[in-house]
Design an enzyme around this catalytic site. Structure first.
Site, PDB file in Angstrom:
ATOM      1  N   ASP A   1      -2.543 -61.815  16.824  1.00 57.32           N
ATOM      2  CA  ASP A   1      -2.479 -61.982  15.369  1.00 57.32           C
ATOM      3  C   ASP A   1      -3.865 -62.362  14.876  1.00 57.32           C
ATOM      4  O   ASP A   1      -4.419 -63.379  15.297  1.00 57.32           O
ATOM      5  CB  ASP A   1      -1.434 -63.062  15.031  1.00 57.32           C
ATOM      6  CG  ASP A   1      -1.085 -63.082  13.552  1.00 57.32           C
ATOM      7  OD1 ASP A   1      -1.900 -62.642  12.731  1.00 57.32           O
ATOM      8  OD2 ASP A   1       0.013 -63.572  13.227  1.00 57.32           O
TER       9      ASP A   1
ATOM     10  N   ASP B   1      -4.484 -60.190   7.106  1.00 56.73           N
ATOM     11  CA  ASP B   1      -3.708 -60.848   8.162  1.00 56.73           C
ATOM     12  C   ASP B   1      -2.892 -59.749   8.830  1.00 56.73           C
ATOM     13  O   ASP B   1      -2.110 -59.066   8.161  1.00 56.73           O
ATOM     14  CB  ASP B   1      -2.812 -61.902   7.482  1.00 56.73           C
ATOM     15  CG  ASP B   1      -2.010 -62.743   8.448  1.00 56.73           C
ATOM     16  OD1 ASP B   1      -2.101 -62.523   9.668  1.00 56.73           O
ATOM     17  OD2 ASP B   1      -1.274 -63.640   7.963  1.00 56.73           O
TER      18      ASP B   1
ATOM     19  N   HIS C   1       4.246 -63.873   3.817  1.00 54.55           N
ATOM     20  CA  HIS C   1       3.795 -64.849   2.828  1.00 54.55           C
ATOM     21  C   HIS C   1       2.832 -64.249   1.823  1.00 54.55           C
ATOM     22  O   HIS C   1       2.076 -63.328   2.150  1.00 54.55           O
ATOM     23  CB  HIS C   1       3.109 -66.021   3.542  1.00 54.55           C
ATOM     24  CG  HIS C   1       2.140 -65.577   4.614  1.00 54.55           C
ATOM     25  ND1 HIS C   1       0.806 -65.471   4.386  1.00 54.55           N
ATOM     26  CD2 HIS C   1       2.332 -65.164   5.895  1.00 54.55           C
ATOM     27  CE1 HIS C   1       0.202 -65.035   5.489  1.00 54.55           C
ATOM     28  NE2 HIS C   1       1.113 -64.831   6.428  1.00 54.55           N
TER      29      HIS C   1
ATOM     30  N   HIS D   1      -1.276 -69.167   2.903  1.00 52.44           N
ATOM     31  CA  HIS D   1       0.155 -69.265   2.580  1.00 52.44           C
ATOM     32  C   HIS D   1       0.285 -69.757   1.143  1.00 52.44           C
ATOM     33  O   HIS D   1       0.347 -70.941   0.892  1.00 52.44           O
ATOM     34  CB  HIS D   1       0.867 -70.192   3.572  1.00 52.44           C
ATOM     35  CG  HIS D   1       0.916 -69.611   4.955  1.00 52.44           C
ATOM     36  ND1 HIS D   1       2.021 -68.952   5.434  1.00 52.44           N
ATOM     37  CD2 HIS D   1      -0.007 -69.554   5.940  1.00 52.44           C
ATOM     38  CE1 HIS D   1       1.775 -68.528   6.663  1.00 52.44           C
ATOM     39  NE2 HIS D   1       0.553 -68.883   6.997  1.00 52.44           N
TER      40      HIS D   1
ATOM     41  N   GLU E   1       5.469 -59.677   7.875  1.00 55.66           N
ATOM     42  CA  GLU E   1       5.443 -59.837   9.333  1.00 55.66           C
ATOM     43  C   GLU E   1       6.810 -60.097   9.941  1.00 55.66           C
ATOM     44  O   GLU E   1       7.176 -61.239  10.174  1.00 55.66           O
ATOM     45  CB  GLU E   1       4.459 -60.932   9.736  1.00 55.66           C
ATOM     46  CG  GLU E   1       4.570 -62.240   8.990  1.00 55.66           C
ATOM     47  CD  GLU E   1       3.513 -63.261   9.459  1.00 55.66           C
ATOM     48  OE1 GLU E   1       3.273 -63.354  10.665  1.00 55.66           O
ATOM     49  OE2 GLU E   1       2.954 -63.947   8.597  1.00 55.66           O
TER      50      GLU E   1
ATOM     51  N   GLU F   1       2.481 -57.027  11.890  1.00 51.74           N
ATOM     52  CA  GLU F   1       2.121 -57.546  10.564  1.00 51.74           C
ATOM     53  C   GLU F   1       1.049 -56.691   9.903  1.00 51.74           C
ATOM     54  O   GLU F   1       0.106 -56.247  10.552  1.00 51.74           O
ATOM     55  CB  GLU F   1       1.601 -58.989  10.714  1.00 51.74           C
ATOM     56  CG  GLU F   1       1.149 -59.625   9.402  1.00 51.74           C
ATOM     57  CD  GLU F   1       0.786 -61.096   9.564  1.00 51.74           C
ATOM     58  OE1 GLU F   1       0.412 -61.487  10.692  1.00 51.74           O
ATOM     59  OE2 GLU F   1       0.880 -61.829   8.561  1.00 51.74           O
TER      60      GLU F   1
HETATM   61 MN    MN Z   1      -0.698 -63.184  11.052  1.00 47.31          MN
HETATM   62 MN    MN Z   2       0.768 -63.991   8.372  1.00 50.09          MN
END
Ligand code: MN
Ligand code: MN
Length: 302
Positions: A88, A99, A159, A167, A192, A287
């Site tokens: 990630d 992200d 998010h 976030h 995700e 994601e």
């Molecule tokens: Mn992530």
């Molecule tokens: Mn994330």
């Protein structure tokens, strides 16, 4: 509103995140004997090489470890020969974040869950548009997984993303949700879905005391002069984005770990404990980051 200039930074961050992630996946697939620490540092260096900055420490989740695991200095855990490896990656350009995550199956028994997980993310992204309830995306995730005998993790979500804010409040659930908020113009989301097996709990739990990632939680002076110096250094380097004491160790040595721990104990930092599947079952994750640019949906990490 997101300006054209801001969109360009989101897109640049997305491209760098995608490239750094692919670089990491290549290392995992090569089955070279590398430690998780070496892998995380190689990916983070790649991000900087490509002109970005890490938006959070590179997460490497092996098997039941679902999230918030980044290696620390001196650790010598090697990539496993079998299992699920999640990478990630977060990148920011001037605070504009991408992200993105993938899962690499290291044994054939895990190739199906990974393929289904890929499909779940694709379907969720395909349903993203202005006005759709985020719970609808959760329903799609849950039902697509279930059709193949898998569960989505109910207490891990995508998010809203904002500048220097990973976030930013709203969530994208991975299960259906009653009367959930709608997606609006000029929002940015990380989507995700996490999948696990039908006999798993479908929930993650925190490993208390196993914290490797932190972020500034309040802006308040520390009375201790040296701790205040460390707090300011963290604020200057990472703003409110997540960081790991591993990043501070090149300058402060072992003291980085102690200092960060102390700031956490005093409430100056929030910590993100490692999250594992409650039944210890393997977890998969994919994601992408999407920018809702007016009515247009742009996947920056694809
Ligand atoms: Mn992530
Ligand atoms: Mn994330």
């Amino acid at each position: 509103v997101i300006t054209e200039e801001e969109l360009e930074k989101y897109v640049r961050a997305g491209r760098i995140a995608k490239a750094a992630l692919e670089y990491g996946v290549g290392i995992v697939r090569s089955r070279r004997r590398v430690t998780l620490l070496e892998l995380a540092e190689m990916i983070e260096r790649k991000i900087v090489e490509l002109g970005g900055r890490p938006a959070f420490p590179c997460n490497i989740g092996v098997n039941e470890v679902a999230a918030h695991y980044t290696p620390l200095g001196g650790e010598e855990h090697y990539l496993p020969e079998e299992g699920l490896v999640k990478i990630d990656v977060g990148v920011h350009v001037d605070g504009y974040i991408a992200d993105t995550a993938v899962t690499v199956p290291l044994s054939s028994e895990y190739s199906e869950i990974v393929e289904v997980n890929r499909e779940v993310l694709e379907k969720m992204i395909g349903a993203v548009r202005v006005g759709v309830r985020v719970g609808e995306l959760g329903r799609i995730a849950e039902e697509t997984a279930k059709k193949h005998g898998y569960l989505t993790i109910a207490n891990l979500t995508g998010h809203l993303v904002d500048r220097y804010n990973l976030h930013a409040g709203k969530h994208i659930p991975n299960v259906w949700q009653f009367l959930s908020p709608r997606i609006e113009r000029f929002e940015v989301y990380a989507i995700e879905p996490f999948l696990t097996f039908g006999d798993a709990s479908g929930y993650v739990k925190e490993i208390r005391g196993n914290v490797r990632i932190y972020s500034i939680s309040r802006i308040k002076r520390e009375k201790d002069r040296r701790l205040e110096q460390l707090r300011r250094e963290i604020m200057a380097r990472y703003n409110k984005l997540p960081f790991t004491p591993r990043w501070l160790a090149s300058e402060y040595g072992e003291d980085a770990y102690r200092g960060v721990e102390e700031l956490y104990r005093r409430g100056a930092l929030r910590g993100y404990p490692v999250l594992v599947e409650r039944n210890g079952r393997p977890v998969s994750q994919f994601e992408h980051t999407v920018v809702i640019y007016g009515d247009e949906v742009i996947v920056t990490t694809a």
